[in-house]
Scaffold this motif. Structure first.
Motif, mmCIF file in Angstrom:
data_model
loop_
_atom_site.group_PDB
_atom_site.id
_atom_site.type_symbol
_atom_site.label_atom_id
_atom_site.label_comp_id
_atom_site.label_asym_id
_atom_site.label_seq_id
_atom_site.Cartn_x
_atom_site.Cartn_y
_atom_site.Cartn_z
ATOM 1 N N ASP A 74 -4.785 58.434 -8.569
ATOM 2 C CA ASP A 74 -5.901 57.912 -7.778
ATOM 3 C C ASP A 74 -6.558 59.016 -6.962
ATOM 4 O O ASP A 74 -7.790 59.115 -6.883
ATOM 5 C CB ASP A 74 -5.384 56.807 -6.853
ATOM 6 N N ASP A 133 -16.021 65.767 -6.543
ATOM 7 C CA ASP A 133 -16.608 66.950 -7.177
ATOM 8 C C ASP A 133 -17.947 66.618 -7.818
ATOM 9 O O ASP A 133 -18.909 67.414 -7.727
ATOM 10 C CB ASP A 133 -15.639 67.514 -8.228
ATOM 11 N N GLU A 134 -18.018 65.457 -8.496
ATOM 12 C CA GLU A 134 -19.290 65.069 -9.099
ATOM 13 C C GLU A 134 -20.365 64.859 -8.044
ATOM 14 O O GLU A 134 -21.511 65.313 -8.200
ATOM 15 C CB GLU A 134 -19.092 63.789 -9.922
ATOM 16 N N LYS A 135 -19.978 64.179 -6.971
ATOM 17 C CA LYS A 135 -20.947 63.975 -5.895
ATOM 18 C C LYS A 135 -21.364 65.303 -5.279
ATOM 19 O O LYS A 135 -22.531 65.513 -4.946
ATOM 20 C CB LYS A 135 -20.364 63.056 -4.823
ATOM 21 N N ARG A 136 -20.377 66.211 -5.133
ATOM 22 C CA ARG A 136 -20.697 67.513 -4.568
ATOM 23 C C ARG A 136 -21.665 68.284 -5.473
ATOM 24 O O ARG A 136 -22.610 68.923 -4.993
ATOM 25 C CB ARG A 136 -19.415 68.315 -4.365
ATOM 26 N N SER A 144 -6.529 62.147 -7.802
ATOM 27 C CA SER A 144 -7.239 62.994 -8.759
ATOM 28 C C SER A 144 -8.592 62.391 -9.116
ATOM 29 O O SER A 144 -9.600 63.097 -9.200
ATOM 30 C CB SER A 144 -6.391 63.188 -10.014
ATOM 31 N N LEU A 145 -8.612 61.070 -9.348
ATOM 32 C CA LEU A 145 -9.877 60.414 -9.650
ATOM 33 C C LEU A 145 -10.849 60.524 -8.487
ATOM 34 O O LEU A 145 -12.051 60.772 -8.671
ATOM 35 C CB LEU A 145 -9.637 58.944 -10.007
ATOM 36 N N ARG A 146 -10.318 60.347 -7.302
ATOM 37 C CA ARG A 146 -11.184 60.491 -6.130
ATOM 38 C C ARG A 146 -11.723 61.910 -6.019
ATOM 39 O O ARG A 146 -12.896 62.124 -5.691
ATOM 40 C CB ARG A 146 -10.414 60.131 -4.855
ATOM 41 N N LYS A 147 -10.830 62.902 -6.299
ATOM 42 C CA LYS A 147 -11.270 64.297 -6.246
ATOM 43 C C LYS A 147 -12.372 64.560 -7.285
ATOM 44 O O LYS A 147 -13.343 65.252 -7.012
ATOM 45 C CB LYS A 147 -10.081 65.226 -6.496
ATOM 46 N N THR A 148 -12.179 63.972 -8.497
ATOM 47 C CA THR A 148 -13.204 64.141 -9.528
ATOM 48 C C THR A 148 -14.533 63.531 -9.075
ATOM 49 O O THR A 148 -15.608 64.122 -9.258
ATOM 50 C CB THR A 148 -12.745 63.491 -10.830
ATOM 51 N N GLY A 149 -14.436 62.327 -8.496
ATOM 52 C CA GLY A 149 -15.654 61.698 -7.986
ATOM 53 C C GLY A 149 -16.304 62.518 -6.887
ATOM 54 O O GLY A 149 -17.544 62.672 -6.845
#
Length: 310
Positions: free
Chosen positions: A150, A159-162, A152-157
Motif C-alpha cells: 500500500d 511520484d505520478e502526481k509529482r 508502494s502504491l501510494r509512493k507511485t501515486g
C-alpha cells in the motif's frame, strides 16, 4: 468508538414529545439538570422566568446533553476496558519474555533500537502484527507486505502526481517567461511612446497653427472671390467670354489697327492741305464708308468668334 458516538442521535423536542409529559414534570427535570450543571461548575443557578418557550428550549438542551453524556460515558468505559486489557496483555507478554530470557533489560541496545524502529514502522503502517490468519494469508499475504504494498502504491501515486505537477510547473514557467518577455516589450514600447509624446505634441501644435492660418486664408480668398464675382456681374461678364475668345478678339483688333493706321495717316495728312469744302466732304464720305466697312468687319469677326466658342 466513532460508530458508538455516531449511533447516538440528538433528540429534538417535537409537538408529540411536548404533549407526553406535564409542564410541572418538565420544569422539575429542567431545574434538576440546571442544578447539576451549575453545581459541577461551582456556581448557583441564576433566577429567571420559566416561560413555556424557555422551558421547551431548556428541556431540549437537557435531553441532548444527557444523550451526549451517556454516549461519552459509554465511550469512556470502553476506553477504560480496552486500557485494562492492553495492560493485562502487556504484563503477560512481559512475563513471557522474562521467562524466556528476552526481557528488555537483558537485550543489547542495538536489538532494542531495532525493535523500537520496527514498532514505529508498525505504528506508521497501522498494522497490529506481522502475519494474518491462514485464510487472510492466502488472500493478501502478511499484513506487513500488504502495508508495504500500500505504501508502494501510494509512493507511485505521489511520484505520478509529482511528475504531473513538475510538468505543469514547467508549462507555467514557460508561460511566465513569455509573459515577462511580452511585459518587457510593452514597457519598452510604452517608454518609446512616452518619449515621442513631446515631439508629437509640438508637431500637433504646429499643424494646429497652420490650420488656423489656412482657415484665415480660406476666408480671405472666399471674400476676394465673392468680390471678384460681384465685379464681373457688374461689368456684364458672361461665361461665353472666355480667355480664348478674348485672345482672338485682341488679335483681330491688332489686324484692324494695322488696316486703319494707313487711313488715319492719310487723314492726318489731309489736315495739312488748304481747306477745300467739296474735296473735304468727298474725303470725309469716303472715310466714313471705310470706317463703316471696318466696323462691320469687326462685328462679323466677333459674331463668328462667339459662334465658334458655342
Amino acid at each position: 468508538m466513532n460508530e458508538m458516538i455516531s449511533g447516538v442521535g440528538e433528540p429534538v423536542v417535537t409537538d408529540a414529545t411536548k404533549g407526553g409529559g406535564s409542564n410541572a414534570a418538565r420544569i422539575a427535570e429542567v431545574k434538576a439538570w440546571l442544578a447539576a450543571q451549575f453545581d459541577a461548575a461551582g456556581k448557583e443557578v441564576p433566577d429567571f422566568e420559566y416561560t413555556p418557550r424557555s422551558i421547551a428550549h431548556l428541556y431540549n438542551l437537557a435531553t441532548v446533553s444527557q444523550a451526549k453524556t451517556q454516549a461519552a460515558n459509554i465511550v469512556a468505559n470502553d476506553f477504560r476496558q480496552k486500557a485494562a486489557e492492553y495492560r493485562s496483555q502487556a504484563a503477560r507478554i512481559r512475563e513471557i519474555l522474562e521467562n524466556v530470557g528476552l526481557a528488555q533489560e537483558s537485550l543489547p541496545s542495538n536489538v532494542v533500537a531495532s525493535a523500537q524502529v520496527l514498532a514505529n514502522v508498525a505504528n506508521l503502517l497501522n498494522i497490529r502484527d506481522t502475519e494474518l490468519s491462514r485464510w487472510e494469508e492466502k488472500q493478501n499475504g502478511s499484513s506487513f507486505l500488504v502495508a508495504m504494498g500500500d505504501i508502494s502504491l501510494r509512493k507511485t501515486g505521489v511520484d505520478e502526481k509529482r511528475a504531473k505537477v513538475h510538468k505543469e510547473s514547467k508549462t507555467l514557467l514557460e508561460y511566465t517567461r513569455k509573459a515577462i518577455a511580452r511585459l518587457t516589450y510593452l514597457k519598452r514600447t510604452l517608454a518609446q511612446l512616452e518619449d515621442d509624446v513631446a515631439p508629437c505634441d509640438a508637431q500637433m501644435e504646429n499643424w494646429k497653427t497652420n490650420l488656423g492660418v489656412m482657415a484665415s486664408k480660406e476666408r480671405q480668398y472666399m471674400q476676394q472671390y465673392n468680390n471678384y464675382k460681384a465685379l464681373l456681374n457688374r461689368v456684364g461678364y458672361t461665361p461665353e467670354i472666355n480667355h480664348g475668345v478674348l485672345v482672338e478678339m485682341a488679335e483681330h483688333r491688332k489686324d484692324l489697327e494695322k488696316k486703319t493706321k494707313p487711313i488715319l495717316d492719310t487723314l492726318r495728312s489731309y489736315q495739312d492741305l488748304p481747306p477745300d469744302k467739296a474735296l473735304a466732304a468727298l474725303a470725309i464720305e469716303d472715310k466714313k464708308r471705310q470706317y463703316a466697312a471696318a466696323e462691320k468687319y469687326l462685328e462679323d469677326v466677333l459674331q463668328s468668334a462667339l459662334a465658334t466658342s458655342d
